[in-house]
Design a protein around this motif. Structure first.
Motif, PDB file in Angstrom:
ATOM      1  N   VAL A  22      37.414  58.992  28.263  1.00 18.11           N
ATOM      2  CA  VAL A  22      37.995  57.650  28.207  1.00 18.11           C
ATOM      3  C   VAL A  22      37.666  56.911  29.496  1.00 18.11           C
ATOM      4  CG1 VAL A  22      40.131  56.300  28.023  1.00 18.11           C
ATOM      5  CG2 VAL A  22      39.888  58.432  26.715  1.00 18.11           C
ATOM      6  N   VAL A  23      37.205  55.666  29.349  1.00 20.27           N
ATOM      7  CA  VAL A  23      36.902  54.811  30.492  1.00 20.27           C
ATOM      8  C   VAL A  23      37.808  53.589  30.430  1.00 20.27           C
ATOM      9  CG1 VAL A  23      35.150  53.438  31.678  1.00 20.27           C
ATOM     10  CG2 VAL A  23      34.509  55.590  30.573  1.00 20.27           C
ATOM     11  N   LEU A  24      38.562  53.395  31.511  1.00 23.37           N
ATOM     12  CA  LEU A  24      39.469  52.264  31.653  1.00 23.37           C
ATOM     13  C   LEU A  24      38.825  51.274  32.616  1.00 23.37           C
ATOM     14  CD1 LEU A  24      42.356  51.067  31.181  1.00 23.37           C
ATOM     15  CD2 LEU A  24      43.052  52.343  33.232  1.00 23.37           C
ATOM     16  N   VAL A  25      38.381  50.137  32.080  1.00 22.60           N
ATOM     17  CA  VAL A  25      37.741  49.094  32.890  1.00 22.60           C
ATOM     18  C   VAL A  25      38.770  48.005  33.160  1.00 22.60           C
ATOM     19  CG1 VAL A  25      35.926  47.331  32.986  1.00 22.60           C
ATOM     20  CG2 VAL A  25      35.452  49.550  31.923  1.00 22.60           C
ATOM     21  N   GLU A  26      38.912  47.666  34.432  1.00 24.48           N
ATOM     22  CA  GLU A  26      39.820  46.581  34.811  1.00 24.48           C
ATOM     23  C   GLU A  26      39.023  45.444  35.425  1.00 24.48           C
ATOM     24  OE1 GLU A  26      43.443  45.506  37.930  1.00 24.48           O
ATOM     25  OE2 GLU A  26      42.630  47.523  37.901  1.00 24.48           O
ATOM     26  N   TYR A  27      39.297  44.223  34.968  1.00 22.86           N
ATOM     27  CA  TYR A  27      38.817  43.019  35.633  1.00 22.86           C
ATOM     28  C   TYR A  27      39.984  42.501  36.451  1.00 22.86           C
ATOM     29  CZ  TYR A  27      34.466  42.796  33.020  1.00 22.86           C
ATOM     30  OH  TYR A  27      33.217  43.063  32.522  1.00 22.86           O
ATOM     31  N   GLY A  28      39.755  42.350  37.761  1.00 23.77           N
ATOM     32  CA  GLY A  28      40.858  41.981  38.628  1.00 23.77           C
ATOM     33  C   GLY A  28      40.469  41.001  39.718  1.00 23.77           C
ATOM     34  N   ASP A  29      41.507  40.505  40.386  1.00 25.65           N
ATOM     35  CA  ASP A  29      41.425  39.472  41.415  1.00 25.65           C
ATOM     36  C   ASP A  29      42.328  39.928  42.559  1.00 25.65           C
ATOM     37  OD1 ASP A  29      42.537  37.214  42.875  1.00 25.65           O
ATOM     38  OD2 ASP A  29      41.885  35.864  41.298  1.00 25.65           O
ATOM     39  N   TYR A  30      41.786  39.999  43.777  1.00 23.62           N
ATOM     40  CA  TYR A  30      42.551  40.526  44.900  1.00 23.62           C
ATOM     41  C   TYR A  30      43.724  39.655  45.335  1.00 23.62           C
ATOM     42  CZ  TYR A  30      39.146  44.217  45.367  1.00 23.62           C
ATOM     43  OH  TYR A  30      38.361  45.312  45.119  1.00 23.62           O
ATOM     44  N   GLN A  31      43.796  38.416  44.874  1.00 25.31           N
ATOM     45  CA  GLN A  31      44.952  37.574  45.197  1.00 25.31           C
ATOM     46  C   GLN A  31      45.930  37.459  44.041  1.00 25.31           C
ATOM     47  OE1 GLN A  31      43.117  33.932  47.122  1.00 25.31           O
ATOM     48  NE2 GLN A  31      44.988  34.182  48.336  1.00 25.31           N
ATOM     49  N   CYS A  32      45.632  38.054  42.917  1.00 26.59           N
ATOM     50  CA  CYS A  32      46.505  37.973  41.745  1.00 26.59           C
ATOM     51  C   CYS A  32      47.682  38.942  41.929  1.00 26.59           C
ATOM     52  CB  CYS A  32      45.715  38.338  40.491  1.00 26.59           C
ATOM     53  SG  CYS A  32      46.738  38.584  39.019  1.00 26.59           S
ATOM     54  N   VAL A  65      42.591  29.109  41.678  1.00 22.97           N
ATOM     55  CA  VAL A  65      44.002  29.403  41.908  1.00 22.97           C
ATOM     56  C   VAL A  65      44.175  30.266  43.155  1.00 22.97           C
ATOM     57  CG1 VAL A  65      46.069  30.425  40.879  1.00 22.97           C
ATOM     58  CG2 VAL A  65      44.377  29.329  39.423  1.00 22.97           C
ATOM     59  N   HIS A  66      43.221  31.124  43.407  1.00 20.10           N
ATOM     60  CA  HIS A  66      43.272  32.085  44.517  1.00 20.10           C
ATOM     61  C   HIS A  66      42.049  31.867  45.414  1.00 20.10           C
ATOM     62  CE1 HIS A  66      45.478  34.502  41.253  1.00 20.10           C
ATOM     63  NE2 HIS A  66      46.375  33.935  42.036  1.00 20.10           N
ATOM     64  N   PRO A  67      42.157  31.008  46.410  1.00 15.95           N
ATOM     65  CA  PRO A  67      40.995  30.613  47.202  1.00 15.95           C
ATOM     66  C   PRO A  67      40.342  31.724  48.027  1.00 15.95           C
ATOM     67  CG  PRO A  67      43.005  29.665  48.104  1.00 15.95           C
ATOM     68  CD  PRO A  67      43.377  30.290  46.800  1.00 15.95           C
ATOM     69  N   LEU A  68      41.043  32.820  48.294  1.00 14.92           N
ATOM     70  CA  LEU A  68      40.446  33.911  49.067  1.00 14.92           C
ATOM     71  C   LEU A  68      39.935  35.051  48.191  1.00 14.92           C
ATOM     72  CD1 LEU A  68      42.980  34.084  52.026  1.00 14.92           C
ATOM     73  CD2 LEU A  68      40.664  33.145  52.049  1.00 14.92           C
ATOM     74  N   ALA A  69      40.116  34.946  46.891  1.00 15.10           N
ATOM     75  CA  ALA A  69      39.750  36.039  45.987  1.00 15.10           C
ATOM     76  C   ALA A  69      38.256  36.337  46.010  1.00 15.10           C
ATOM     77  CB  ALA A  69      40.206  35.737  44.565  1.00 15.10           C
ATOM     78  N   GLU A  70      37.442  35.320  46.026  1.00 19.62           N
ATOM     79  CA  GLU A  70      35.984  35.510  46.057  1.00 19.62           C
ATOM     80  C   GLU A  70      35.565  36.197  47.356  1.00 19.62           C
ATOM     81  OE1 GLU A  70      31.809  35.120  45.314  1.00 19.62           O
ATOM     82  OE2 GLU A  70      33.404  34.631  43.899  1.00 19.62           O
ATOM     83  N   MET A  71      36.083  35.720  48.487  1.00 16.80           N
ATOM     84  CA  MET A  71      35.743  36.318  49.773  1.00 16.80           C
ATOM     85  C   MET A  71      36.221  37.769  49.834  1.00 16.80           C
ATOM     86  SD  MET A  71      36.720  35.160  53.653  1.00 16.80           S
ATOM     87  CE  MET A  71      36.704  33.485  53.112  1.00 16.80           C
ATOM     88  N   VAL A 131      29.481  39.861  42.599  1.00 23.51           N
ATOM     89  CA  VAL A 131      30.786  39.344  42.171  1.00 23.51           C
ATOM     90  C   VAL A 131      30.603  38.401  40.980  1.00 23.51           C
ATOM     91  CG1 VAL A 131      32.800  37.982  42.884  1.00 23.51           C
ATOM     92  CG2 VAL A 131      31.798  39.668  44.460  1.00 23.51           C
ATOM     93  N   ARG A 132      29.604  37.532  41.035  1.00 17.49           N
ATOM     94  CA  ARG A 132      29.333  36.610  39.910  1.00 17.49           C
ATOM     95  C   ARG A 132      28.933  37.376  38.654  1.00 17.49           C
ATOM     96  NH1 ARG A 132      27.536  33.630  44.001  1.00 17.49           N
ATOM     97  NH2 ARG A 132      25.375  34.336  43.865  1.00 17.49           N
ATOM     98  N   ASP A 133      28.124  38.423  38.807  1.00 14.08           N
ATOM     99  CA  ASP A 133      27.726  39.235  37.652  1.00 14.08           C
ATOM    100  C   ASP A 133      28.950  39.860  36.987  1.00 14.08           C
ATOM    101  OD1 ASP A 133      25.074  38.625  38.097  1.00 14.08           O
ATOM    102  OD2 ASP A 133      24.559  40.588  38.948  1.00 14.08           O
ATOM    103  N   ASP A 134      29.864  40.421  37.802  1.00  6.52           N
ATOM    104  CA  ASP A 134      31.104  40.977  37.247  1.00  6.52           C
ATOM    105  C   ASP A 134      31.870  39.887  36.507  1.00  6.52           C
ATOM    106  OD1 ASP A 134      30.586  43.487  38.328  1.00  6.52           O
ATOM    107  OD2 ASP A 134      32.320  43.475  39.687  1.00  6.52           O
TER     108      ASP A 134
END
Length: 176
Positions: A22-32, A65-71, A131-134
């Motif tokens: 089983v593979v659990l893939v998470e899409y996430g944001d460090y400021q969320c 919404v989260h201006p530092l998430a990309e960085m 990051v853009r590819d993800d």
């Protein structure tokens, strides 16, 4: 049911047994804040299922919404290039409430990462493509918020409590 459209690649950040059924893939944001709340749950699920589950983290920074998430995501990728993705990942979530550029650099320093090289990488956007590819893989897969989970390629539309994610893992069809 939405399906994961972006296949797993060697560039994905994985933890757990690479041969897990089983593979659990998470899409996430460090400021969320919801992603930060989900992080210890994901760790508990991975520990609880041991060799039966592999975890994958992909970036989905909601930058408007989260201006530092990309960085933060690019800093995590920089850390990954130096063999420290998971320690940076954990530290970014642990310091989410006070996340700032100085905090990101302090984390890098604590992990013995070269801070001048991090500064150059962030200024140049060296890891922006990953990051853009993800992010685009998430968009193609129907991700519209974070955290968003896929279990063996099928989107998990339930909650991210230990019980909900464990039930999804137990119900996962064979294969990835």
């Amino acid at each position: 049911m939405a399906m994961l459209k972006a296949p797993l690649t060697p560039q994905d950040h994985r933890r757990g047994d690479p041969d897990a059924p089983v593979v659990l893939v998470e899409y996430g944001d460090y400021q969320c804040p919801y992603c930060a709340a989900a992080e210890p749950v994901v760790e508990s699920v991975l520990r609880g299922f041991g060799q039966d589950v592999q975890g994958v983290f992909r970036h989905f920074p909601l930058s408007q919404v989260h201006p530092l998430a990309e960085m933060a995501a690019q800093a995590a990728e920089f850390a990954g290039a130096h063999g420290a993705f998971w320690p940076m990942h954990t530290a970014l979530f642990a310091n989410q409430e006070k996340l700032s550029l100085p905090v990101i650099f302090a984390i890098a320093g604590a992990l013995n990462l070269p801070q001048p090289a991090l500064r150059v990488a962030l200024e140049a956007g060296t890891y922006g493509g990953k990051v853009r590819d993800d992010f685009m893989g998430g968009v193609r897969s129907g991700v519209n918020g974070t955290p968003c989970f896929f279990v063996n390629g099928a989107r998990h539309d339930g909650g991210y409590s230990f019980e909900a994610l464990s039930a999804a893992v137990l119900a996962a069809p064979a294969g990835r």
